[in-house]
Design a protein around this motif. Structure first.
Motif, PDB file in Angstrom:
ATOM      1  N   ASP A   1       0.765  -1.272  -0.175  1.00 35.10           N
ATOM      2  CA  ASP A   1      -0.091   0.117   0.164  1.00 35.10           C
ATOM      3  C   ASP A   1       0.955   1.314   0.172  1.00 35.10           C
ATOM      4  O   ASP A   1       0.698   2.219  -0.645  1.00 35.10           O
ATOM      5  CB  ASP A   1      -1.083  -0.086   1.414  1.00 35.10           C
ATOM      6  CG  ASP A   1      -1.910  -1.140   1.085  1.00 35.10           C
ATOM      7  OD1 ASP A   1      -2.243  -1.891   0.173  1.00 35.10           O
ATOM      8  OD2 ASP A   1      -2.544  -1.271   2.252  1.00 35.10           O
ATOM      9  N   ASN A   2       1.861   1.125   0.682  1.00 29.64           N
ATOM     10  CA  ASN A   2       2.811   2.510   0.996  1.00 29.64           C
ATOM     11  C   ASN A   2       3.525   2.696  -0.337  1.00 29.64           C
ATOM     12  O   ASN A   2       4.060   3.777  -1.006  1.00 29.64           O
ATOM     13  CB  ASN A   2       3.724   2.588   2.075  1.00 29.64           C
ATOM     14  CG  ASN A   2       2.846   2.620   3.198  1.00 29.64           C
ATOM     15  OD1 ASN A   2       1.907   3.515   3.297  1.00 29.64           O
ATOM     16  ND2 ASN A   2       3.213   1.947   4.541  1.00 29.64           N
ATOM     17  N   ILE A   3       4.168   1.564  -1.055  1.00 27.04           N
ATOM     18  CA  ILE A   3       4.829   1.887  -2.214  1.00 27.04           C
ATOM     19  C   ILE A   3       3.980   2.233  -3.431  1.00 27.04           C
ATOM     20  O   ILE A   3       4.287   3.010  -4.356  1.00 27.04           O
ATOM     21  CB  ILE A   3       5.737   0.647  -2.631  1.00 27.04           C
ATOM     22  CG1 ILE A   3       6.934   0.937  -3.567  1.00 27.04           C
ATOM     23  CG2 ILE A   3       4.703  -0.342  -3.518  1.00 27.04           C
ATOM     24  CD1 ILE A   3       7.817  -0.235  -3.646  1.00 27.04           C
ATOM     25  N   VAL A   4       2.668   1.840  -3.165  1.00 27.50           N
ATOM     26  CA  VAL A   4       1.815   2.344  -4.244  1.00 27.50           C
ATOM     27  C   VAL A   4       1.354   3.749  -4.094  1.00 27.50           C
ATOM     28  O   VAL A   4       1.293   4.345  -5.070  1.00 27.50           O
ATOM     29  CB  VAL A   4       0.360   1.237  -4.259  1.00 27.50           C
ATOM     30  CG1 VAL A   4      -0.820   2.274  -4.835  1.00 27.50           C
ATOM     31  CG2 VAL A   4       0.582  -0.014  -4.687  1.00 27.50           C
ATOM     32  N   LEU A   5       1.386   4.121  -2.949  1.00 26.95           N
ATOM     33  CA  LEU A   5       1.110   5.516  -2.675  1.00 26.95           C
ATOM     34  C   LEU A   5       2.390   6.443  -3.099  1.00 26.95           C
ATOM     35  O   LEU A   5       2.199   7.754  -3.554  1.00 26.95           O
ATOM     36  CB  LEU A   5       0.872   5.578  -1.186  1.00 26.95           C
ATOM     37  CG  LEU A   5      -0.331   5.565  -0.286  1.00 26.95           C
ATOM     38  CD1 LEU A   5      -0.308   5.728   1.035  1.00 26.95           C
ATOM     39  CD2 LEU A   5      -1.437   6.400  -1.057  1.00 26.95           C
ATOM     40  N   GLY A   6       3.470   5.956  -2.832  1.00 29.99           N
ATOM     41  CA  GLY A   6       4.575   6.681  -3.141  1.00 29.99           C
ATOM     42  C   GLY A   6       4.782   7.863  -2.163  1.00 29.99           C
ATOM     43  O   GLY A   6       3.937   8.064  -1.427  1.00 29.99           O
ATOM     44  N   SER A   7       6.159   8.238  -1.980  1.00 29.58           N
ATOM     45  CA  SER A   7       6.607   8.956  -0.788  1.00 29.58           C
ATOM     46  C   SER A   7       5.790  10.367  -0.853  1.00 29.58           C
ATOM     47  O   SER A   7       5.693  11.028   0.127  1.00 29.58           O
ATOM     48  CB  SER A   7       8.386   9.358  -0.854  1.00 29.58           C
ATOM     49  OG  SER A   7       8.205   9.867  -2.028  1.00 29.58           O
ATOM     50  N   LYS A   8       5.325  11.009  -2.172  1.00 30.39           N
ATOM     51  CA  LYS A   8       4.766  12.491  -2.255  1.00 30.39           C
ATOM     52  C   LYS A   8       3.557  12.269  -1.697  1.00 30.39           C
ATOM     53  O   LYS A   8       3.182  13.338  -1.256  1.00 30.39           O
ATOM     54  CB  LYS A   8       4.703  12.648  -3.682  1.00 30.39           C
ATOM     55  CG  LYS A   8       6.115  12.921  -4.438  1.00 30.39           C
ATOM     56  CD  LYS A   8       6.239  13.302  -5.860  1.00 30.39           C
ATOM     57  CE  LYS A   8       7.469  13.682  -6.281  1.00 30.39           C
ATOM     58  NZ  LYS A   8       7.342  13.841  -7.941  1.00 30.39           N
ATOM     59  N   ALA A   9       2.690  11.139  -1.500  1.00 25.34           N
ATOM     60  CA  ALA A   9       1.565  10.785  -0.969  1.00 25.34           C
ATOM     61  C   ALA A   9       1.607  10.254   0.334  1.00 25.34           C
ATOM     62  O   ALA A   9       0.490   9.861   0.850  1.00 25.34           O
ATOM     63  CB  ALA A   9       0.458  10.089  -1.989  1.00 25.34           C
ATOM     64  N   GLY A  10       2.634  10.479   1.115  1.00 25.10           N
ATOM     65  CA  GLY A  10       2.899  10.013   2.437  1.00 25.10           C
ATOM     66  C   GLY A  10       3.319   8.420   2.406  1.00 25.10           C
ATOM     67  O   GLY A  10       3.279   7.848   3.749  1.00 25.10           O
ATOM     68  N   GLY A  11       3.889   7.768   1.201  1.00 29.74           N
ATOM     69  CA  GLY A  11       4.338   6.438   1.377  1.00 29.74           C
ATOM     70  C   GLY A  11       5.580   6.284   1.419  1.00 29.74           C
ATOM     71  O   GLY A  11       6.394   7.225   1.897  1.00 29.74           O
ATOM     72  N   ILE A  12       6.107   5.481   0.303  1.00 30.44           N
ATOM     73  CA  ILE A  12       7.660   5.023   0.582  1.00 30.44           C
ATOM     74  C   ILE A  12       7.820   5.034  -1.084  1.00 30.44           C
ATOM     75  O   ILE A  12       7.191   4.839  -1.973  1.00 30.44           O
ATOM     76  CB  ILE A  12       7.993   3.778   1.110  1.00 30.44           C
ATOM     77  CG1 ILE A  12       7.158   2.488   0.555  1.00 30.44           C
ATOM     78  CG2 ILE A  12       7.986   4.036   2.458  1.00 30.44           C
ATOM     79  CD1 ILE A  12       7.283   1.346   1.388  1.00 30.44           C
ATOM     80  N   ASP A  13       9.207   5.245  -1.312  1.00 28.07           N
ATOM     81  CA  ASP A  13       9.691   5.335  -2.810  1.00 28.07           C
ATOM     82  C   ASP A  13      10.340   3.510  -3.126  1.00 28.07           C
ATOM     83  O   ASP A  13      10.423   3.350  -4.252  1.00 28.07           O
ATOM     84  CB  ASP A  13      10.819   6.132  -2.844  1.00 28.07           C
ATOM     85  CG  ASP A  13      10.463   7.511  -2.519  1.00 28.07           C
ATOM     86  OD1 ASP A  13       9.919   8.017  -3.407  1.00 28.07           O
ATOM     87  OD2 ASP A  13      11.195   8.009  -1.742  1.00 28.07           O
ATOM     88  N   GLY A  14      10.421   3.286  -2.173  1.00 23.79           N
ATOM     89  CA  GLY A  14      11.055   1.436  -2.437  1.00 23.79           C
ATOM     90  C   GLY A  14      11.083   0.770  -1.166  1.00 23.79           C
ATOM     91  O   GLY A  14      10.791   1.128  -0.016  1.00 23.79           O
ATOM     92  N   ALA A  15      11.691  -0.595  -1.267  1.00 23.53           N
ATOM     93  CA  ALA A  15      11.462  -1.416  -0.198  1.00 23.53           C
ATOM     94  C   ALA A  15      12.235  -2.530  -0.198  1.00 23.53           C
ATOM     95  O   ALA A  15      12.854  -2.994  -1.323  1.00 23.53           O
ATOM     96  CB  ALA A  15      10.149  -1.848   0.011  1.00 23.53           C
ATOM     97  N   HIS A  16      12.638  -3.315   0.790  1.00 23.78           N
ATOM     98  CA  HIS A  16      12.982  -4.642   0.906  1.00 23.78           C
ATOM     99  C   HIS A  16      11.720  -5.113   0.865  1.00 23.78           C
ATOM    100  O   HIS A  16      10.776  -5.083   1.578  1.00 23.78           O
ATOM    101  CB  HIS A  16      13.398  -4.744   2.440  1.00 23.78           C
ATOM    102  CG  HIS A  16      13.477  -6.095   3.135  1.00 23.78           C
ATOM    103  ND1 HIS A  16      12.159  -6.260   4.267  1.00 23.78           N
ATOM    104  CD2 HIS A  16      13.772  -7.310   2.999  1.00 23.78           C
ATOM    105  CE1 HIS A  16      12.226  -7.526   4.510  1.00 23.78           C
ATOM    106  NE2 HIS A  16      13.176  -8.219   3.733  1.00 23.78           N
ATOM    107  N   ILE A  17      11.673  -6.123  -0.262  1.00 24.75           N
ATOM    108  CA  ILE A  17      10.428  -6.684  -0.485  1.00 24.75           C
ATOM    109  C   ILE A  17      10.422  -8.135  -0.965  1.00 24.75           C
ATOM    110  O   ILE A  17      11.404  -8.759  -1.474  1.00 24.75           O
ATOM    111  CB  ILE A  17       9.884  -5.791  -1.766  1.00 24.75           C
ATOM    112  CG1 ILE A  17       8.266  -5.896  -1.996  1.00 24.75           C
ATOM    113  CG2 ILE A  17      10.633  -6.052  -3.161  1.00 24.75           C
ATOM    114  CD1 ILE A  17       7.660  -4.507  -2.763  1.00 24.75           C
ATOM    115  N   LEU A  18       9.393  -9.077  -0.856  1.00 25.62           N
ATOM    116  CA  LEU A  18       9.246 -10.324  -1.463  1.00 25.62           C
ATOM    117  C   LEU A  18       9.484 -10.147  -2.939  1.00 25.62           C
ATOM    118  O   LEU A  18       8.801  -9.313  -3.764  1.00 25.62           O
ATOM    119  CB  LEU A  18       7.909 -10.807  -1.407  1.00 25.62           C
ATOM    120  CG  LEU A  18       7.446 -11.081   0.179  1.00 25.62           C
ATOM    121  CD1 LEU A  18       6.103 -11.334   0.418  1.00 25.62           C
ATOM    122  CD2 LEU A  18       8.420 -12.328   0.910  1.00 25.62           C
TER     123      LEU A  18
END
Length: 438
Positions: A93-110
């Motif tokens: 959910d947070n990578i879909v949001l992106g940092s500009k919308a309060g989420g994240i730009d990337g991640a440690h991810i499956l």
């Protein structure tokens, strides 16, 4: 102590002086390649900021180390925030949001998740959000654990007796028996499904697979919510320390040195910030080298245990970080060949052939359609080209940079073979599968 972890060195005549703001932190890195002078002249990052997510697992250690040891700062990324996520669903959910919308730009991810998000298979309203895989964070290191009530079975890769016990329990109680994983179509889901299916247990009919966040696995096993689960450390070892269950197998026993987590960024971040992307990736790659070195493994465990990262007792982490496995069933292995790899054995390189296996397995279980154009999708998501650029700029020896985007034919514990040149043949060889109608 792990004596198999290879250090990466050069002859003295080829050494250069480590440059940059992170020199003091990096100078103590055993096994880390010296950075060529050309690296100091690399184009400046377009931004010094990035928000990266992680789940409380030991395979996120390269992100912890990159932050704690100053590798992000060394490469000019002075405003990196590494933020804990409560679950893989929250990561999505947070990578879909992106940092500009309060989420994240990337991640440690499956590893499969960037594909599932890019195609919209797991997003709200099937919104497609392009994600790029830049590196693999590790090989192996996951565990499949079973409840203490099955202690006498000494369950291992052979789970036939366990399967019979699960079916008998279901008939006796009239209730479902549960196998927990961390995200539908993710690595843990695929490992436990492969293991069960190879032992003639249909994971769709004979048992019920449920989603449980990694940090909640032990508590849920304690109250009887599941009979078995698949997750990374430290939760398998913590289960043993709390005398709730034991480790049946490590996942490299299913597939030796299998790919696991990835380092991924939103594609729009990569496109807008190519230099910052490379800086982030270089920091993560150097952190992987640091984590791999046997001399650093105890400190890796201590870093992981800190409150801001995994927040678990170091004794639940350190043994398996070092490669020492007490399975809790009487089986003990020191310096196990099944231990997690962060850099050795080309652990960091994102082989496209491995992404193809994950897509094929997601097709097998109905998460993705059979007519999927896997070739074009992999070309869109997998940015191994950036990894190669970074490896060269970091001075990684040519022998440690794969010559091909394929690791070749892969063999599994049950005798199955995956040839990246013919995934259909592999799929047809599997007796238990649930492929969507075309």
């Amino acid at each position: 102590m792990n004596r198999n972890a290879s250090s990466i060195t050069r002859a003295p005549s080829r050494r250069t002086v480590l440059q940059g703001a992170g020199m003091l932190a990096a100078a103590g890195v055993a096994g880390l390649l010296p950075v060529r002078h050309a690296r100091a002249q690399a184009a400046a990052p377009e931004t010094r900021a990035a928000k990266l997510g992680f789940i409380a697992l030991t395979d996120a250690a390269p992100l912890f180390v990159a932050d704690e040891k100053g590798f992000f700062k060394k490469h000019g990324m002075t405003e990196v925030e590494v933020q804990k996520q409560s679950s893989w669903g929250a990561t999505r959910d947070n990578i879909v949001l992106g940092s500009k919308a309060g989420g994240i730009d990337g991640a440690h991810i499956l590893t499969p998740m960037p594909y599932l998000i890019t195609t919209g298979a797991v997003t709200a309203n099937n919104v497609q959000v392009p994600i790029n895989i830049l590196a693999r964070l590790n090989l192996g290191g996951q565990g499949i654990s079973v409840a203490r009530e099955y202690q006498e079975l000494k369950v291992g890769v052979d789970a036939k007796a366990f399967g019979h016990a699960l079916l008998a329990k279901r008939v006796k109680t009239g209730k479902p028996v549960n196998a927990a994983m961390t995200f539908p179509g993710g690595t843990h889901d695929l490992w436990i499904r492969y293991w069960m299916a190879a032992n003639a247990v249909d994971p769709n009919r004979d048992i019920t697979t449920i989603v449980v966040p990694p940090a909640q696995m032990v508590a849920n096993m304690k109250v009887g919510s599941m009979d078995t689960f698949c997750v990374c450390e430290p939760w398998n070892l913590q289960l043993i320390h709390q005398k709730i269950g034991y480790t049946a197998l490590t996942t490299s026993e299913l597939w030796m040195n299998h790919p696991e987590k990835a380092f991924a960024l939103r594609a729009d971040y990569v496109q807008a910030n190519p230099n910052a992307t490379k800086a982030l990736l270089k920091a993560v790659m150097e952190a992987q080298m640091w984590c791999e070195d046997a001399k650093n493994r105890a400190e890796v465990a201590e870093i992981c245990s800190r409150r801001r990262w995994i927040n678990a007792p170091v004794e639940d982490i350190v043994d398996r970080i070092k490669g020492d496995f007490d399975y809790g069933s009487g089986r003990v292995e020191h310096n196990s060949r099944f231990q997690m790899r962060y850099w050795k054995d080309q652990a960091s390189y994102p082989f496209q052939s491995h992404d193809l296996w994950f897509l094929t397995e997601n097709i097998r279980w109905g998460y993705l359609p059979p007519g999927l154009d896997t070739k074009s999708l992999i070309a869109k998501v997998n940015r191994e080209d950036i990894w190669r650029q970074c490896a060269k700029e970091l001075g990684v020896d040519a022998k440690d940079i794969p010559a091909s985007t394929s690791r070749g034919v892969e063999k599994f514990f049950d005798g199955k073979v995956f040839d990246p040149a013919n995934p259909r043949k592999y799929l047809e060889s599997l007796s238990i599968k649930y492929i969507k109608s075309a």
